[in-house]
Design an enzyme around this catalytic site. Sequence first.
Site, PDB file in Angstrom:
ATOM      1  CG  ASN A  47     -15.160  -5.652  43.427  1.00  0.00           C
ATOM      2  OD1 ASN A  47     -16.223  -5.315  43.937  1.00  0.00           O
ATOM      3  ND2 ASN A  47     -15.091  -6.169  42.223  1.00  0.00           N
ATOM      4  CB  CYS A  58     -10.147  -8.618  46.114  1.00  0.00           C
ATOM      5  SG  CYS A  58      -9.420  -9.293  44.605  1.00  0.00           S
ATOM      6  CD  GLU A  60     -12.603 -11.475  48.604  1.00  0.00           C
ATOM      7  OE1 GLU A  60     -12.595 -10.388  47.970  1.00  0.00           O
ATOM      8  OE2 GLU A  60     -12.686 -12.579  48.038  1.00  0.00           O
ATOM      9  CB  CYS A  94      -8.637 -12.802  48.478  1.00  0.00           C
ATOM     10  SG  CYS A  94      -8.848 -11.164  47.757  1.00  0.00           S
TER      11      CYS A  94
END
Length: 136
Positions: A47, A58, A60, A94
């Site tokens: 992140n 983020c 992900e 996400c």
Amino acid sequence: MSLNENEILSYINEVNLLLKNAYVPYSQFPVAALLIDDNGCKHKGVNVENASFGLTICAERNAITTAITENMKKIKVLVITGNTPEPISPCGACRQVIREFSDKDTIIILANKDNKYKIASIEELLPYSFSAENLE
């Protein structure tokens, strides 16, 4: 695809090493992700916060956008970790982005810095999700 315990813990250890690279001056809440694509290539993300919080990305989504840049079509395995007492869970944004590049065979490993983990499917993370199949 199935993973054995040693493979899972190896991936979790690898992604836990990334936590120190997260840029989190505001929340002090590092998150890291490791994505393995349909070609077996690894892509990493952490992140990255911003003083304008809406511009924060983020881990992900960072890993996914990196993988897309390198021609990923589908997520085979996604490992997410954080400094949490229980396995970390991705935010709603996400989850939707993960859904875009996942299928029923995608393995999602939610972990923490202490190697505690839970394996989830995209259906468990985002039931009744909106996807390209809904548009056909």
